[in-house]
Design a protein around this motif. Sequence first.
Motif, PDB file in Angstrom:
ATOM      1  N   VAL A 152      -3.497   3.438 -16.846  1.00 45.12           N
ATOM      2  CA  VAL A 152      -3.337   2.416 -15.819  1.00 45.12           C
ATOM      3  C   VAL A 152      -3.950   1.151 -16.415  1.00 45.12           C
ATOM      4  O   VAL A 152      -5.119   1.140 -16.798  1.00 45.12           O
ATOM      5  CB  VAL A 152      -4.058   2.802 -14.510  1.00 45.12           C
ATOM      6  CG1 VAL A 152      -3.952   1.674 -13.492  1.00 45.12           C
ATOM      7  CG2 VAL A 152      -3.469   4.092 -13.947  1.00 45.12           C
ATOM      8  N   HIS A 199      -4.552  -2.990 -15.896  1.00 45.27           N
ATOM      9  CA  HIS A 199      -4.523  -4.153 -15.008  1.00 45.27           C
ATOM     10  C   HIS A 199      -4.448  -5.418 -15.858  1.00 45.27           C
ATOM     11  O   HIS A 199      -5.276  -5.615 -16.736  1.00 45.27           O
ATOM     12  CB  HIS A 199      -5.762  -4.197 -14.111  1.00 45.27           C
ATOM     13  CG  HIS A 199      -5.733  -3.179 -13.022  1.00 45.27           C
ATOM     14  ND1 HIS A 199      -6.722  -3.087 -12.067  1.00 45.27           N
ATOM     15  CD2 HIS A 199      -4.838  -2.214 -12.709  1.00 45.27           C
ATOM     16  CE1 HIS A 199      -6.434  -2.107 -11.231  1.00 45.27           C
ATOM     17  NE2 HIS A 199      -5.299  -1.552 -11.610  1.00 45.27           N
ATOM     18  N   THR A 253      -3.330 -10.241 -10.334  1.00 43.43           N
ATOM     19  CA  THR A 253      -3.488  -8.999 -11.078  1.00 43.43           C
ATOM     20  C   THR A 253      -2.275  -8.109 -10.837  1.00 43.43           C
ATOM     21  O   THR A 253      -1.889  -7.866  -9.693  1.00 43.43           O
ATOM     22  CB  THR A 253      -4.779  -8.258 -10.672  1.00 43.43           C
ATOM     23  OG1 THR A 253      -5.896  -9.109 -10.930  1.00 43.43           O
ATOM     24  CG2 THR A 253      -4.941  -6.970 -11.459  1.00 43.43           C
ATOM     25  N   TYR A 254      -1.691  -7.662 -11.935  1.00 41.00           N
ATOM     26  CA  TYR A 254      -0.565  -6.738 -11.884  1.00 41.00           C
ATOM     27  C   TYR A 254      -1.020  -5.414 -12.497  1.00 41.00           C
ATOM     28  O   TYR A 254      -1.816  -5.389 -13.428  1.00 41.00           O
ATOM     29  CB  TYR A 254       0.626  -7.280 -12.692  1.00 41.00           C
ATOM     30  CG  TYR A 254       1.348  -8.407 -12.007  1.00 41.00           C
ATOM     31  CD1 TYR A 254       2.580  -8.194 -11.404  1.00 41.00           C
ATOM     32  CD2 TYR A 254       0.805  -9.682 -11.957  1.00 41.00           C
ATOM     33  CE1 TYR A 254       3.254  -9.227 -10.766  1.00 41.00           C
ATOM     34  CE2 TYR A 254       1.468 -10.718 -11.314  1.00 41.00           C
ATOM     35  CZ  TYR A 254       2.692 -10.487 -10.730  1.00 41.00           C
ATOM     36  OH  TYR A 254       3.356 -11.510 -10.095  1.00 41.00           O
ATOM     37  N   GLU A 255      -0.486  -4.335 -11.939  1.00 40.48           N
ATOM     38  CA  GLU A 255      -0.831  -3.006 -12.433  1.00 40.48           C
ATOM     39  C   GLU A 255       0.366  -2.433 -13.176  1.00 40.48           C
ATOM     40  O   GLU A 255       1.464  -2.356 -12.621  1.00 40.48           O
ATOM     41  CB  GLU A 255      -1.196  -2.120 -11.238  1.00 40.48           C
ATOM     42  CG  GLU A 255      -1.639  -0.721 -11.607  1.00 40.48           C
ATOM     43  CD  GLU A 255      -2.135   0.028 -10.374  1.00 40.48           C
ATOM     44  OE1 GLU A 255      -3.345  -0.009 -10.107  1.00 40.48           O
ATOM     45  OE2 GLU A 255      -1.289   0.626  -9.672  1.00 40.48           O
ATOM     46  N   VAL A 272       1.527   0.972 -15.010  1.00 35.01           N
ATOM     47  CA  VAL A 272       1.183   2.393 -15.138  1.00 35.01           C
ATOM     48  C   VAL A 272       2.129   3.030 -16.142  1.00 35.01           C
ATOM     49  O   VAL A 272       3.352   2.944 -15.998  1.00 35.01           O
ATOM     50  CB  VAL A 272       1.278   3.122 -13.780  1.00 35.01           C
ATOM     51  CG1 VAL A 272       0.970   4.607 -13.945  1.00 35.01           C
ATOM     52  CG2 VAL A 272       0.342   2.484 -12.762  1.00 35.01           C
ATOM     53  N   PRO A 283      -2.377  -3.778  -7.287  1.00 35.23           N
ATOM     54  CA  PRO A 283      -3.081  -2.686  -7.966  1.00 35.23           C
ATOM     55  C   PRO A 283      -3.721  -1.722  -6.967  1.00 35.23           C
ATOM     56  O   PRO A 283      -4.341  -2.156  -5.995  1.00 35.23           O
ATOM     57  CB  PRO A 283      -4.170  -3.412  -8.774  1.00 35.23           C
ATOM     58  CG  PRO A 283      -3.656  -4.797  -8.940  1.00 35.23           C
ATOM     59  CD  PRO A 283      -2.861  -5.093  -7.712  1.00 35.23           C
ATOM     60  N   ARG A 296      -4.859   1.665  -8.340  1.00 35.70           N
ATOM     61  CA  ARG A 296      -5.550   2.724  -9.072  1.00 35.70           C
ATOM     62  C   ARG A 296      -6.624   2.128  -9.971  1.00 35.70           C
ATOM     63  O   ARG A 296      -6.560   0.963 -10.340  1.00 35.70           O
ATOM     64  CB  ARG A 296      -4.527   3.513  -9.904  1.00 35.70           C
ATOM     65  CG  ARG A 296      -3.543   4.241  -8.994  1.00 35.70           C
ATOM     66  CD  ARG A 296      -2.331   4.766  -9.703  1.00 35.70           C
ATOM     67  NE  ARG A 296      -2.632   5.743 -10.732  1.00 35.70           N
ATOM     68  CZ  ARG A 296      -1.688   6.409 -11.395  1.00 35.70           C
ATOM     69  NH1 ARG A 296      -0.424   6.208 -11.142  1.00 35.70           N
ATOM     70  NH2 ARG A 296      -2.016   7.261 -12.332  1.00 35.70           N
ATOM     71  N   PRO A 321      -8.255   1.186 -13.234  1.00 36.60           N
ATOM     72  CA  PRO A 321      -7.645   0.961 -14.556  1.00 36.60           C
ATOM     73  C   PRO A 321      -8.418   1.632 -15.686  1.00 36.60           C
ATOM     74  O   PRO A 321      -9.637   1.746 -15.640  1.00 36.60           O
ATOM     75  CB  PRO A 321      -7.711  -0.556 -14.700  1.00 36.60           C
ATOM     76  CG  PRO A 321      -8.906  -0.957 -13.899  1.00 36.60           C
ATOM     77  CD  PRO A 321      -8.969   0.011 -12.745  1.00 36.60           C
ATOM     78  N   THR A 352      -8.489  -3.213 -18.521  1.00 42.15           N
ATOM     79  CA  THR A 352      -8.216  -4.459 -17.809  1.00 42.15           C
ATOM     80  C   THR A 352      -8.146  -5.580 -18.840  1.00 42.15           C
ATOM     81  O   THR A 352      -9.067  -5.754 -19.639  1.00 42.15           O
ATOM     82  CB  THR A 352      -9.323  -4.783 -16.775  1.00 42.15           C
ATOM     83  OG1 THR A 352      -9.386  -3.712 -15.830  1.00 42.15           O
ATOM     84  CG2 THR A 352      -9.023  -6.080 -16.041  1.00 42.15           C
TER      85      THR A 352
END
Length: 150
Positions: free
Chosen positions: A64, A66, A79-81, A83, A95, A97, A99, A102
């Motif tokens: 994961v 970020h 902030t984009y996650e 996965v 987001p 979960r 990370p 990051t």
Amino acid sequence: MSDFDPANFANVGPKEFAQLVKSTPDDKIAEVMSGDLRGKVLSEVFNRMPALFRADRAGSTNAVIHWTITGRPDGGSDTYEVVIENGACTVSDTPQRDPKLTLTMGPVEFLKIVSGGANPVMMFMTGKLKAKGDLGLAANIANLFDIPKA
């Protein structure tokens, strides 16, 4: 199409996008990324990530990540996650979960990295890119995607 116009992003391929970033002065990119079009640019870039993901290179990688892009007009950041698991890549702008990694950078640096126009290791060494967590993953992340070269 030498003008950095986010309205055109949806209509250009990765290579044309890379050329657009490369040919646009940093101050012009910064200006666009501190205005109303910032969200559109970030969404367009992140929405392309799953298509550029190379499952054949990821192997058993489960992570994961970020991506935090600073410099929002209100002083905040986005902030984009991302996965990566079971050979697939998914992206979310909310987001949820914890990370494993990051990455934090400004909008100009972000666009240069995702368009293949910058060396992430040099950016890390000069403090333009901050990485927290799994630095081995950070060093290898570019290999997991087909990053276009301008």
